[in-house]
Motif scaffolding. Structure first.
Motif, mmCIF file in Angstrom:
data_model
loop_
_atom_site.group_PDB
_atom_site.id
_atom_site.type_symbol
_atom_site.label_atom_id
_atom_site.label_comp_id
_atom_site.label_asym_id
_atom_site.label_seq_id
_atom_site.Cartn_x
_atom_site.Cartn_y
_atom_site.Cartn_z
ATOM 1 N N GLY A 117 11.702 -48.821 -55.079
ATOM 2 C CA GLY A 117 10.457 -48.621 -54.827
ATOM 3 C C GLY A 117 9.631 -48.678 -53.346
ATOM 4 O O GLY A 117 8.737 -48.337 -52.909
ATOM 5 N N GLU A 118 11.235 -48.236 -52.925
ATOM 6 C CA GLU A 118 11.271 -47.872 -51.067
ATOM 7 C C GLU A 118 11.320 -45.785 -50.639
ATOM 8 O O GLU A 118 12.430 -45.756 -51.569
ATOM 9 C CB GLU A 118 12.030 -48.543 -50.231
ATOM 10 N N VAL A 119 11.190 -45.673 -49.787
ATOM 11 C CA VAL A 119 12.314 -44.414 -49.342
ATOM 12 C C VAL A 119 12.735 -44.794 -48.483
ATOM 13 O O VAL A 119 13.029 -45.432 -47.918
ATOM 14 C CB VAL A 119 10.885 -43.631 -48.259
ATOM 15 N N ILE A 120 14.070 -44.213 -48.831
ATOM 16 C CA ILE A 120 15.777 -44.564 -48.745
ATOM 17 C C ILE A 120 15.906 -43.700 -47.925
ATOM 18 O O ILE A 120 16.640 -43.898 -46.602
ATOM 19 C CB ILE A 120 16.510 -45.327 -49.549
ATOM 20 N N ALA A 121 15.057 -42.355 -47.671
ATOM 21 C CA ALA A 121 15.390 -41.510 -46.930
ATOM 22 C C ALA A 121 14.720 -40.006 -47.185
ATOM 23 O O ALA A 121 13.963 -40.159 -48.556
ATOM 24 C CB ALA A 121 17.185 -40.794 -47.373
ATOM 25 N N ASP A 122 13.861 -39.344 -45.860
ATOM 26 C CA ASP A 122 13.425 -37.992 -45.713
ATOM 27 C C ASP A 122 13.647 -37.606 -44.769
ATOM 28 O O ASP A 122 13.963 -38.236 -43.473
ATOM 29 C CB ASP A 122 12.009 -38.888 -45.419
ATOM 30 N N GLU A 176 13.570 -27.552 -46.391
ATOM 31 C CA GLU A 176 12.784 -28.004 -47.425
ATOM 32 C C GLU A 176 12.290 -29.692 -47.442
ATOM 33 O O GLU A 176 13.703 -30.021 -46.779
ATOM 34 C CB GLU A 176 13.530 -27.344 -49.027
ATOM 35 N N ARG A 177 11.970 -30.228 -47.093
ATOM 36 C CA ARG A 177 11.665 -32.129 -47.000
ATOM 37 C C ARG A 177 11.753 -32.272 -48.685
ATOM 38 O O ARG A 177 11.700 -32.273 -49.310
ATOM 39 C CB ARG A 177 9.397 -32.014 -46.462
ATOM 40 N N ILE A 178 12.959 -33.788 -48.290
ATOM 41 C CA ILE A 178 14.035 -33.636 -49.584
ATOM 42 C C ILE A 178 13.748 -35.517 -48.777
ATOM 43 O O ILE A 178 13.238 -36.049 -47.764
ATOM 44 C CB ILE A 178 15.611 -33.340 -48.997
ATOM 45 N N VAL A 179 13.153 -35.980 -49.631
ATOM 46 C CA VAL A 179 12.232 -37.580 -49.459
ATOM 47 C C VAL A 179 13.583 -38.084 -51.693
ATOM 48 O O VAL A 179 13.199 -38.044 -52.320
ATOM 49 C CB VAL A 179 10.944 -37.675 -50.363
ATOM 50 N N VAL A 180 14.581 -39.012 -51.283
ATOM 51 C CA VAL A 180 15.003 -40.652 -52.239
ATOM 52 C C VAL A 180 14.210 -41.880 -52.089
ATOM 53 O O VAL A 180 13.869 -42.207 -50.953
ATOM 54 C CB VAL A 180 16.155 -40.598 -51.385
ATOM 55 N N ARG A 181 13.619 -41.937 -53.242
ATOM 56 C CA ARG A 181 12.863 -42.822 -53.168
ATOM 57 C C ARG A 181 13.969 -44.262 -54.675
ATOM 58 O O ARG A 181 14.989 -43.438 -55.168
ATOM 59 C CB ARG A 181 11.583 -43.171 -53.906
ATOM 60 N N PHE A 182 14.219 -45.212 -54.071
ATOM 61 C CA PHE A 182 14.961 -46.509 -54.560
ATOM 62 C C PHE A 182 14.475 -47.325 -54.487
ATOM 63 O O PHE A 182 14.426 -48.283 -53.111
ATOM 64 C CB PHE A 182 16.145 -46.036 -54.045
#
Length: 170
Positions: free
Chosen positions: A43-48, A35-41
């Motif tokens: 105002g930025e994407v910090i992990a993908d 699954e595609r996991i995206v973490v935003r913090f």
């Protein structure tokens, strides 16, 4: 001496394509996911990533562990403190950085996971409640309730979930 068993509410029956946290095992199971996991913090994407591992444990929504290498440069720094999991070993905490903001101790890792949990080495989990957003295949997750839980609730996961008021004895 009288003992009283603490009982959890009846599990919600999963619908098509759903999972019940009451079907997850104890001790927890590790499950690789694409699954595609995206973490935003900040105002930025910090992990993908599409190389996460889910930890599945009875009564808990999955916790996603992402490869540390899939976090943006500078997004993670070591924090003080540690905790112990009876299954996975000693966790070390991390501060999360993005967009000029810092969430202290909002991530954790297992530098030397115990036997059976070696796949967690080099991976990091974040508390979704501390992030701007965490996504699983484009769906924004809801954070598991409770001060020390890091579960990710999506539409495909049904409970009831540990962490809500009155659930500590489960």
């Amino acid at each position: 001496m009288t003992t009283h068993a603490r009982r959890h509410p009846a599990p919600i029956e999963p619908g098509p394509g759903q999972e019940s946290v009451w079907d997850y095992p104890r001790p927890p199971r590790l499950e690789p996911t694409t699954e595609r996991i995206v973490v935003r913090f900040g105002g930025e994407v910090i992990a993908d990533t599409t190389a996460a591992v889910r930890v599945l444990e009875t009564s808990h929504p999955p916790v996603y562990y992402l490869p540390e290498a899939d976090f943006a440069e500078g997004a993670l720094t070591r924090a003080g403190g540690s905790s112990m999991c009876e299954f996975k070993g000693r966790a070390a905490y991390l501060d999360v950085h993005g967009g000029g903001r810092t969430a202290a101790g909002a991530a954790w890792t297992y530098p030397s996971p115990w036997e059976g949990y070696g796949a967690l080495h080099g991976r990091v989990a974040v508390y979704p409640a501390e992030m701007d957003a965490c996504e699983v295949d484009g769906e924004q997750v809801r954070a598991q309730a409770g001060d020390f839980y890091g579960g990710w609730i999506t539409a495909k996961i049904v409970g009831p979930f540990k962490g809500e008021p009155g659930t500590m004895g489960w």
